[in-house]
Every structure is written in C-alpha cells, then in structure tokens.
Write a protein that holds these residues in place. Structure first.
Motif, PDB file in Angstrom:
ATOM      1  N   MET A   1     -10.069   4.180   8.089  1.00  0.00           N
ATOM      2  CA  MET A   1     -10.096   3.542   6.778  1.00  0.00           C
ATOM      3  C   MET A   1     -10.953   4.391   5.859  1.00  0.00           C
ATOM      4  SD  MET A   1     -10.660  -0.291   5.323  1.00  0.00           S
ATOM      5  CE  MET A   1     -11.134  -1.042   6.786  1.00  0.00           C
ATOM      6  N   THR A   2     -10.525   4.537   4.645  1.00  0.00           N
ATOM      7  CA  THR A   2     -11.248   5.339   3.681  1.00  0.00           C
ATOM      8  C   THR A   2     -12.459   4.591   3.161  1.00  0.00           C
ATOM      9  OG1 THR A   2     -11.101   6.491   1.576  1.00  0.00           O
ATOM     10  CG2 THR A   2      -9.732   4.568   1.793  1.00  0.00           C
TER      11      THR A   2
ATOM     12  N   ARG B   1     -12.833   0.923  -4.124  1.00  0.00           N
ATOM     13  CA  ARG B   1     -11.666   0.481  -4.876  1.00  0.00           C
ATOM     14  C   ARG B   1     -12.131  -0.327  -6.075  1.00  0.00           C
ATOM     15  NH1 ARG B   1     -10.381  -0.289   0.480  1.00  0.00           N
ATOM     16  NH2 ARG B   1     -10.872  -2.476   0.411  1.00  0.00           N
TER      17      ARG B   1
ATOM     18  N   ARG C   1       5.901  -3.193  -5.428  1.00  0.00           N
ATOM     19  CA  ARG C   1       6.715  -2.522  -4.398  1.00  0.00           C
ATOM     20  C   ARG C   1       7.772  -1.616  -5.036  1.00  0.00           C
ATOM     21  NH1 ARG C   1       6.978  -7.691  -1.994  1.00  0.00           N
ATOM     22  NH2 ARG C   1       5.301  -7.902  -0.502  1.00  0.00           N
TER      23      ARG C   1
ATOM     24  N   TRP D   1       5.916   1.449  -6.348  1.00  0.00           N
ATOM     25  CA  TRP D   1       5.525   2.343  -5.259  1.00  0.00           C
ATOM     26  C   TRP D   1       6.734   3.110  -4.748  1.00  0.00           C
ATOM     27  CZ3 TRP D   1       2.718  -2.430  -3.090  1.00  0.00           C
ATOM     28  CH2 TRP D   1       1.426  -2.515  -3.609  1.00  0.00           C
TER      29      TRP D   1
ATOM     30  N   SER E   1      -2.800   2.524  -4.908  1.00  0.00           N
ATOM     31  CA  SER E   1      -1.724   2.880  -3.992  1.00  0.00           C
ATOM     32  C   SER E   1      -1.321   1.654  -3.172  1.00  0.00           C
ATOM     33  CB  SER E   1      -2.194   3.986  -3.040  1.00  0.00           C
ATOM     34  OG  SER E   1      -3.168   3.458  -2.142  1.00  0.00           O
ATOM     35  N   GLU E   2      -0.177   1.751  -2.537  1.00  0.00           N
ATOM     36  CA  GLU E   2       0.279   0.671  -1.675  1.00  0.00           C
ATOM     37  C   GLU E   2      -0.729   0.417  -0.550  1.00  0.00           C
ATOM     38  OE1 GLU E   2       4.354  -0.693   0.645  1.00  0.00           O
ATOM     39  OE2 GLU E   2       4.112   1.411   0.107  1.00  0.00           O
ATOM     40  N   GLN E   3      -1.248   1.496   0.049  1.00  0.00           N
ATOM     41  CA  GLN E   3      -2.201   1.355   1.146  1.00  0.00           C
ATOM     42  C   GLN E   3      -3.499   0.686   0.682  1.00  0.00           C
ATOM     43  OE1 GLN E   3      -0.599   4.216   0.322  1.00  0.00           O
ATOM     44  NE2 GLN E   3       0.790   4.413   2.041  1.00  0.00           N
ATOM     45  N   ASP E   4      -4.008   1.070  -0.481  1.00  0.00           N
ATOM     46  CA  ASP E   4      -5.235   0.453  -0.991  1.00  0.00           C
ATOM     47  C   ASP E   4      -5.015  -1.018  -1.325  1.00  0.00           C
ATOM     48  OD1 ASP E   4      -6.889   2.638  -0.675  1.00  0.00           O
ATOM     49  OD2 ASP E   4      -6.680   3.327  -2.745  1.00  0.00           O
TER      50      ASP E   4
ATOM     51  N   GLN F   1      -2.746  -3.025   0.111  1.00  0.00           N
ATOM     52  CA  GLN F   1      -2.637  -3.716   1.398  1.00  0.00           C
ATOM     53  C   GLN F   1      -4.010  -3.905   2.030  1.00  0.00           C
ATOM     54  OE1 GLN F   1       0.091  -1.125   3.444  1.00  0.00           O
ATOM     55  NE2 GLN F   1       1.898  -2.239   2.711  1.00  0.00           N
ATOM     56  N   ARG F   2      -4.835  -2.871   1.969  1.00  0.00           N
ATOM     57  CA  ARG F   2      -6.177  -2.944   2.535  1.00  0.00           C
ATOM     58  C   ARG F   2      -6.988  -4.047   1.865  1.00  0.00           C
ATOM     59  NH1 ARG F   2      -7.098   2.333   2.086  1.00  0.00           N
ATOM     60  NH2 ARG F   2      -6.089   2.854   4.021  1.00  0.00           N
TER      61      ARG F   2
END
Length: 135
Positions: free
Chosen positions: A1-2, A6, A21, A24, A78-81, A83-84
């Motif tokens: 994990m970064t 955020r 979505r 993205w 981003s999608e990942q951020d 979701q996180r």
C-alpha cells in the motif's frame, strides 16, 4: 500500500462511482462520451449525467478542463486510491479496523477462484517480506 497522502474528499455515492468507473475506463472525457458509455448499460439522461458531473466537480471528485468548447472531466483520484479509501472506511466502520475480519467476510461472502486465491496468497507473502506481516 502506498504511503502517499490522499486528499480528504467525500465518499462517492453509488451513482457517482458509476461515472467514475466510466472515466477510469475512458480517461478524460466529455459529458457526451460519459453519457454514451452509460447508455449502453442502462438508460441515463444527458442532463442527469451533466448535473452529476457538476456536483462531483463541486465535491472535488472530478476536475473539469474548461479550455475546450466541450468541457472535459477527469477523476481526481485513481481507481486504486478510491478503492483504498472506500475499503479503509468500510474496515473502520463495519469491522472496527480489523483487516482480518474484513478479509474473512469477503472470502466467505462469495466464491473465490483458484487464480484469485493464488494472487491473495502472493500479496500476503509480499506483505510479510516487506515487514507488514501482521496478517
């Protein structure tokens, strides 16, 4: 994990996540492009999509580039951020901060393919190697 910090943005609603979505998937897009993509899955009014993107801009969930005649929207995170952030919130609210409980419920709630299990095991092993091993 970064460990990257955020921005403190509001959680997107289910409808806002649908638009995110699309963004993205497509990358920076006009209202017409977002609307056209959404229309393929289910009916969506153009003005509804426009209004939602305007609200999402006000909330900071998307940025609007006004340099062209047709404004171009792109997600702030981003999608990942995203979701996180959603998982972190769910883990705190529903599981008292327990990653173990969250993962166990997720694995119990639906069938997990062998490929998914293999990726999960690799991720756990990777976390242990990095010293994040309280899994």
């Amino acid at each position: 994990m970064t460990s990257k910090k955020r921005p403190n943005l509001p959680q997107p609603t289910a409808a806002e996540l649908e638009l995110l979505r699309v963004l993205w998937k497509l990358g920076p897009s006009t209202v017409r492009e977002v609307h056209s993509t959404l229309e393929r899955a289910k009916p969506a009014g153009y003005t509804t999509v426009l209004k939602m993107l305007q609200i999402m801009t006000d909330k900071g969930l998307v940025h609007r580039d006004e340099r062209q005649r047709s404004h171009v929207y792109h997600p702030t995170l981003s999608e990942q951020d995203t979701q996180r952030t959603l998982v972190d919130d769910l883990m705190e609210r529903a599981f008292g901060g327990s990653a173990e409980s969250l993962v166990l419920r997720a694995l119990e709630s639906k069938h997990v393919s062998q490929e998914e299990l293999t990726r999960i095991v690799r991720l756990i092993e990777s976390q242990e190697e990095k010293g994040h091993g309280n899994v």
